[in-house]
Scaffold this active site. Structure first.
Site, PDB file in Angstrom:
ATOM      1  N   ASP A  11      36.813   5.218  24.506  1.00  0.00           N
ATOM      2  CA  ASP A  11      38.052   4.928  23.806  1.00  0.00           C
ATOM      3  C   ASP A  11      39.070   6.015  24.161  1.00  0.00           C
ATOM      4  O   ASP A  11      38.699   7.110  24.590  1.00  0.00           O
ATOM      5  CB  ASP A  11      37.758   4.915  22.305  1.00  0.00           C
ATOM      6  CG  ASP A  11      39.015   4.781  21.484  1.00  0.00           C
ATOM      7  OD1 ASP A  11      39.821   3.871  21.773  1.00  0.00           O
ATOM      8  OD2 ASP A  11      39.192   5.597  20.548  1.00  0.00           O
ATOM      9  N   ASP A  13      42.611   6.758  22.157  1.00  0.00           N
ATOM     10  CA  ASP A  13      43.217   7.415  20.989  1.00  0.00           C
ATOM     11  C   ASP A  13      42.162   7.783  19.952  1.00  0.00           C
ATOM     12  O   ASP A  13      41.390   6.933  19.499  1.00  0.00           O
ATOM     13  CB  ASP A  13      44.267   6.493  20.364  1.00  0.00           C
ATOM     14  CG  ASP A  13      45.370   6.124  21.352  1.00  0.00           C
ATOM     15  OD1 ASP A  13      45.793   7.010  22.121  1.00  0.00           O
ATOM     16  OD2 ASP A  13      45.778   4.957  21.360  1.00  0.00           O
TER      17      ASP A  13
HETATM   18 MG   LIG Z   1      40.424   5.169  18.863  1.00  0.00          MG
END
Ligand SMILES: [Mg+2]
Ligand SMILES: [Zn+2]
Length: 188
Positions: A11, A13
């Site tokens: 991932d 962010d």
């Molecule tokens: Mg995230």
């Protein structure tokens, strides 16, 4: 035929760079990376993993930023990681508003599967690292272990109930990388 390669889907962010609720990273100047992100990626690469970022960027569909700006944000991300000796093989993203119910927004596996085909990745030796339930959902739909990090939104997620139980919970992406190296991708 060349052997397929193990992979970690990361991932963006809240996992590689800081995130907070209700906030959208819309300018390259706002992109900074966690101090332990580059060491984590170096560790994974040394262990033979390809590194693919899979990220939902609904800010595009919401009109908060353009694809051109996102490209510059990702160039900045790559520069910051390169300064720490780390490199990504690919960054793939869903640009859609959640209301579109598109085929590519995490937890759907389309983007990861497409990257796996394109890059020759072995989903039998793979993992997902992320800070949200959608990341654990991606792991589940790919049939690979999901590691929850407690950075970003991770502290507020409640992953221990239901079918999205993570394979491991770690303080940050470096801890998650260590778990992956110790537990994923060994040839049997
Ligand atoms: Mg995230
Ligand atoms: Zn999408």
């Amino acid at each position: 035929m060349s052997a397929r390669k193990p992979v970690v889907f990361l991932d963006r962010d809240g996992t590689l760079n800081p995130d907070r609720p209700g906030w959208y990273l819309t300018r390259p100047s706002q992109m900074r990376v966690y101090r332990r992100a580059a060491p984590a990626l170096r560790l994974l690469r040394r262990a033979g993993f390809r590194l693919v970022v899979v990220t939902n960027q609904s800010g595009l569909g919401r009109g908060y930023l353009t694809e051109d700006t996102l490209g510059r944000i990702h160039a900045k991300l790559r520069r910051l990681l390169a300064a720490g000796g780390a490199r990504l093989d690919a960054i793939v993203y869903c640009p859609h508003h959640p209301d579109r119910r598109c085929a590519c927004r995490k937890p759907k596996p389309l983007l990861a599967r497409r990257a796996a085909r394109r890059l020759g990745l072995d989903l039998g030796r793979a993992a997902v690292i992320g800070d949200k339930r959608a990341d654990l959902g991606l792991a589940r739909s790919l049939g690979v272990p999901g590691v929850l990090v407690l950075t970003g939104h991770g502290r507020h997620e409640k992953p221990h109930t239901g079918s999205l139980r993570p394979a491991a919970v770690r303080r940050d992406v470096l801890g998650a990388a260590r778990w992956v190296v110790d537990n994923v991708g060994r040839r049997r």
